[in-house]
Write a protein that holds these residues in place. Structure first.
Motif, PDB file in Angstrom:
ATOM      1  N   PRO A  21       0.807  -1.222   0.000  1.00 36.00           N
ATOM      2  CA  PRO A  21       0.000   0.000   0.000  1.00 36.00           C
ATOM      3  C   PRO A  21       0.836   1.264   0.000  1.00 36.00           C
ATOM      4  O   PRO A  21       0.497   2.221  -0.692  1.00 36.00           O
ATOM      5  N   VAL A  22       1.954   1.258   0.739  1.00 40.51           N
ATOM      6  CA  VAL A  22       2.731   2.493   0.824  1.00 40.51           C
ATOM      7  C   VAL A  22       3.354   2.837  -0.532  1.00 40.51           C
ATOM      8  O   VAL A  22       3.390   3.993  -0.939  1.00 40.51           O
TER       9      VAL A  22
ATOM     10  N   ILE B 173      -3.953  15.980  -4.398  1.00 42.51           N
ATOM     11  CA  ILE B 173      -5.283  16.373  -3.905  1.00 42.51           C
ATOM     12  C   ILE B 173      -6.219  15.170  -3.888  1.00 42.51           C
ATOM     13  O   ILE B 173      -6.956  14.946  -2.928  1.00 42.51           O
ATOM     14  N   ALA B 174      -6.159  14.372  -4.954  1.00 36.72           N
ATOM     15  CA  ALA B 174      -7.005  13.184  -4.990  1.00 36.72           C
ATOM     16  C   ALA B 174      -6.631  12.230  -3.853  1.00 36.72           C
ATOM     17  O   ALA B 174      -7.490  11.590  -3.255  1.00 36.72           O
ATOM     18  N   CYS B 175      -5.345  12.155  -3.539  1.00 40.70           N
ATOM     19  CA  CYS B 175      -4.894  11.305  -2.437  1.00 40.70           C
ATOM     20  C   CYS B 175      -5.554  11.722  -1.129  1.00 40.70           C
ATOM     21  O   CYS B 175      -6.032  10.900  -0.361  1.00 40.70           O
ATOM     22  N   LYS B 176      -5.548  13.038  -0.895  1.00 40.87           N
ATOM     23  CA  LYS B 176      -6.159  13.561   0.322  1.00 40.87           C
ATOM     24  C   LYS B 176      -7.627  13.176   0.373  1.00 40.87           C
ATOM     25  O   LYS B 176      -8.132  12.782   1.418  1.00 40.87           O
ATOM     26  N   ALA B 177      -8.306  13.302  -0.760  1.00 39.79           N
ATOM     27  CA  ALA B 177      -9.741  13.012  -0.802  1.00 39.79           C
ATOM     28  C   ALA B 177     -10.016  11.536  -0.550  1.00 39.79           C
ATOM     29  O   ALA B 177     -11.141  11.164  -0.233  1.00 39.79           O
ATOM     30  N   LEU B 178      -8.987  10.688  -0.712  1.00 39.92           N
ATOM     31  CA  LEU B 178      -9.184   9.258  -0.466  1.00 39.92           C
ATOM     32  C   LEU B 178      -8.718   8.872   0.934  1.00 39.92           C
ATOM     33  O   LEU B 178      -8.652   7.699   1.268  1.00 39.92           O
ATOM     34  N   GLY B 179      -8.351   9.856   1.737  1.00 36.13           N
ATOM     35  CA  GLY B 179      -7.961   9.567   3.112  1.00 36.13           C
ATOM     36  C   GLY B 179      -6.525   9.131   3.271  1.00 36.13           C
ATOM     37  O   GLY B 179      -6.153   8.571   4.296  1.00 36.13           O
ATOM     38  N   ILE B 180      -5.678   9.368   2.256  1.00 37.76           N
ATOM     39  CA  ILE B 180      -4.265   9.035   2.392  1.00 37.76           C
ATOM     40  C   ILE B 180      -3.568  10.228   3.033  1.00 37.76           C
ATOM     41  O   ILE B 180      -3.740  11.357   2.585  1.00 37.76           O
ATOM     42  N   ASN B 181      -2.789   9.961   4.054  1.00 37.23           N
ATOM     43  CA  ASN B 181      -2.095  11.027   4.754  1.00 37.23           C
ATOM     44  C   ASN B 181      -0.858  11.440   3.958  1.00 37.23           C
ATOM     45  O   ASN B 181       0.123  10.698   3.917  1.00 37.23           O
ATOM     46  N   PRO B 182      -0.877  12.587   3.292  1.00 33.10           N
ATOM     47  CA  PRO B 182       0.250  12.933   2.420  1.00 33.10           C
ATOM     48  C   PRO B 182       1.538  13.167   3.201  1.00 33.10           C
ATOM     49  O   PRO B 182       2.618  12.854   2.701  1.00 33.10           O
TER      50      PRO B 182
ATOM     51  N   ALA C 101       0.581   7.212  -6.283  1.00 30.23           N
ATOM     52  CA  ALA C 101      -0.645   8.005  -6.343  1.00 30.23           C
ATOM     53  C   ALA C 101      -0.336   9.461  -5.994  1.00 30.23           C
ATOM     54  O   ALA C 101      -0.851  10.388  -6.615  1.00 30.23           O
TER      55      ALA C 101
ATOM     56  N   ALA D 241       0.712   4.223  -2.674  1.00 31.46           N
ATOM     57  CA  ALA D 241       0.376   5.574  -2.239  1.00 31.46           C
ATOM     58  C   ALA D 241       1.423   6.567  -2.743  1.00 31.46           C
ATOM     59  O   ALA D 241       1.086   7.689  -3.116  1.00 31.46           O
TER      60      ALA D 241
END
Lengths: 275, 428
Positions: free
Chosen positions: B293-294, B306-315, B300, B297
């Motif tokens: 996953p990392v 921005i899309a990452c943030k919207a999917l709950g990934i901690n940037p 991604a 991520a």
């Protein structure tokens, strides 16, 4: 309408001297499609950005109720809103992971669960069985949505290679892979032809009815809005001017004025506007 | 272009050349015994203009020819659609076949007939750059964070080992994980202030970071020895058996252990295998983490933060892990470098090193493991082979980069293998 899913109270968003959203209150019910409509520049996307945590509202409370717990979205960071409060969103200009494949886009959406299963990478590196199981489950969930949006055949293609309609559907499926309780869609029908737009309606109704998910929708296409919305909120110049069922909003003089202009504004103005 | 237009175009180019050449070639200083005199040589200017005139004519003719051929192949492609990019195909094959082939070759290399001391030594240098390239690839290729100060982590690794060995008597294998850890810590240290930056701004800050580390090493005399560096770093031993003709009392030397004649090449071969092992670990680790996953991520995040943030990934966490893990491999390589050289000084960790490592990643094709090996070999061997042309080294280097950017902006072997594929139902 008891216990709303999302309660927006006195939401105000200022950018310097510009008041983009001015004291807007409304609520969205679970298992309902709530549409936010309004002319260009009415502040619809700003409301969305406040809900999804991309902006911090100047004033106001955004309360989301999930499993009898209340989350105050205005106090949470963007990625926490998606992760803990389970609010998912799509974007007006599609934001897919272009070089990654369709399937990978859907797997990335399940990041937090997979991260936990991989023991924050440490266990996953050694092929921990629980992680492999979690990954299989993630693929199955992705397959479910791929079948749903009719993209199973192109699962291993880069997302950028999809046609526009496919990219729109994939973005919705990606948002659904985060298991949201509230799905915010920013103009999902923009740029779709009538047939694709019809398919989109069916997809949204399916999500509402079989996934226990509330939908919040910004849309310009009145055909889509009137057909599938359970509840409509109308914004104009950052203020709420109407709120209610599609029938009620359609006949509201304030809405007609906002879209078609006043009688006094000049006769020529009347011919344009929304159809 | 017709003939008149061509001549006009070439004349314009010649004019520009003449204007440029006038001050550069047209005047020369001569030694008159007293103050410097100036002589003119306008004939040189004329030659230069003439050369540019002819060159431009030929060049434009070639460009036209090339365009015609492009059109031809485009017409062909119209008849035969779905013909994929040839180089991407090669990249795909390369990652599948070339890499195992290269690894096989690398393993037998020291035993090949032509492999003398120089060859193995050179191969070791190539492998250091391969490892650094693979490490930087995590940060630049996967996470899309342009890092111009990667050499700082290399330096941290090298100095960690040197200082641990000097003050606490740590051996190579004890110091290796610590060097990686320190470098990773510095990676996080760099990561924090640059979390909000992207692209050019990030590049500038990382460049500054690299220089800061070097300048600290240069000036903190008490600890690092300043410009004199640290010498007398312990050379590696074969798991406690030193490579030496007369080992210290109570120790068995490596050649006695195997019962063979002492030869100074043993240590060089051992070092070669050591870096080969480290590089392979880096490669395996990268291949593995891409499928976790990392790793997904990171990619991604490179595509759309921005899309990452919207999917709950901690940037924040995702970026910091990329910096830390990339830096860790830099630290390992640095640790190896210190034990190989036996002497380190800030001289070895200048900006040009960062530039070369980044060039390897970009030239090889971001994300392509085989491409990085190819580029590292090219960029380290070419200057060695063309030692006589050392003056033109940077010129050739720059030319190569420009050509690659024009011809293949995505790198020599750019190919992205999906991290997961959808198996048909019931196949799994």
């Amino acid at each position: 309408m008891n216990a709303p899913l999302l309660q927006v109270e006195h939401l105000t968003m200022r950018f310097g001297g510009l008041v983009a959203v001015d004291d807007v209150s409304f609520s969205a019910a679970p298992r309902q499609i709530t549409a936010i409509i309004g002319p260009n520049g009415a502040g619809k996307t700003t409301v969305f950005n406040c809900i999804a945590g991309f902006y911090k509202p100047s004033v106001g409370r955004l309360a989301l109720r999930r499993d009898s717990r209340q989350y105050l979205l205005e106090r949470m960071q963007g990625h926490h809103i998606a992760h803990h409060a389970r609010v998912a969103r799509t974007f007006q200009n599609i934001r897919l992971f272009a070089k990654m494949t369709v399937l990978e886009n859907l797997i990335v959406a399940q990041h937090n669960r997979l991260m936990l299963a991989s023991g924050y990478t440490a266990l996953g590196l050694f092929g921990w069985p629980a992680y492999r199981r979690a990954e299989r489950d993630a693929v199955e969930k992705a397959r479910y949505w791929l079948d749903r949006i009719d993209l199973t055949g192109v699962a291993d293609m880069p997302a950028a290679s999809l046609p526009y309609g496919g990219q729109r559907r994939l973005e919705i499926a990606r948002a659904m892979c985060t298991d949201p309780v509230l799905l915010c869609l920013d103009e999902p029908a923009a740029g779709l032809n009538p047939r694709e737009s019809h398919e989109l309606n069916e997809l949204l109704i399916f999500i509402r009815d079989s996934h226990d998910c509330g939908l919040l929708l910004i849309e310009h296409d009145m055909g889509v809005v009137m057909q599938i919305s359970d509840h409509i909120v109308v914004l104009d110049y950052g203020r709420k001017i109407s709120d209610g069922s599609p029938q009620k909003v359609r006949n509201d003089p304030a809405v007609i004025r906002a879209y078609l202009g006043d009688e006094e504004d000049g006769a020529g103005y009347k011919s344009g506007g929304a159809s | 272009m017709n003939a008149v237009a061509r001549v006009k175009d070439a004349a314009l180019a010649a004019l520009v050349a003449a204007v440029l050449a006038l001050p550069l070639l047209g005047f020369a200083t001569i030694d008159t015994g007293g103050p410097l005199g100036i002589s003119t040589r306008f004939d040189y200017v004329a030659y230069a203009a003439l050369a540019v005139f002819v060159g431009r004519l030929v060049f434009m003719a070639l460009v036209d020819l090339w365009r015609e051929r492009q059109m031809d192949s485009a017409r062909e492609a119209a008849h035969d659609p779905g013909k994929p990019d040839r180089m991407a195909q090669i990249g795909k094959l390369a990652d599948r076949w070339l890499l195992p082939l290269m690894i096989g070759f690398a393993i037998v290399l020291p035993f090949l007939p032509f492999a003398d001391r120089t060859v193995v030594d050179l191969a070791t240098v190539v492998l250091i750059y391969v490892m650094l390239g693979w490490g930087l690839n995590i940060v630049v290729g996967l996470a899309g964070l342009l890092d111009l100060g990667y050499v700082a982590f290399y330096a941290v690794g090298a100095y960690s080992y040197a200082l641990l060995q000097m003050h606490f008597g740590f051996g190579f294998w004890e110091a290796l994980p610590l060097a990686g850890l320190f470098a990773a810590f510095f990676g996080v240290l760099l990561g924090f202030p640059v979390l909000r930056l992207r692209g050019d701004y990030l590049a500038i800050v990382t460049l500054g970071f690299g220089e800061i580390v070097r300048i600290i090493l240069l000036n903190w005399q008490k600890v690092t020895g300043g410009p004199a560096g640290i010498s007398g770093i312990q050379r590696p031993s074969f798991f406690g058996f030193p490579f030496s003709a007369d080992p210290p009392a109570g120790k068995t030397a490596f050649h006695d252990l195997l019962g063979i004649e002492y030869s100074s090449i043993h240590r060089i071969i051992f070092l070669y295998y050591l870096i080969l092992l480290l590089a392979l670990i880096t490669s395996l680790f990268t291949a593995r983490i891409r499928r976790l996953p990392v790793g997904r991520a990171w990619e991604a995040l490179r595509e759309d933060e921005i899309a990452c943030k919207a999917l709950g990934i901690n940037p924040t966490n995702t970026k910091l892990t990329a910096f830390a893990i990339g830096a860790m491999f830099g630290g390992f390589a640095g640790c190896f470098f210190a034990t190989r050289q036996g002497f380190i000084s800030p001289e070895s960790f200048t900006f040009i090193e960062s530039a070369v490592i980044l060039a390897i990643v970009v030239l090889g094709g971001m994300g392509s493991q085989a491409g990085i090996v190819l580029a590292a070999t090219l960029l380290t061997l070419l200057p060695e082979i063309a030692r006589e042309f050392a003056l033109f080294r940077m010129l050739a280097f720059g030319m190569a980069m420009v050509l690659i950017m024009v011809w293949r902006p995505q790198g020599l072997l750019a190919h992205r293998e999906p991290t997961i594929k959808l198996k048909p139902k019931g196949a799994s």
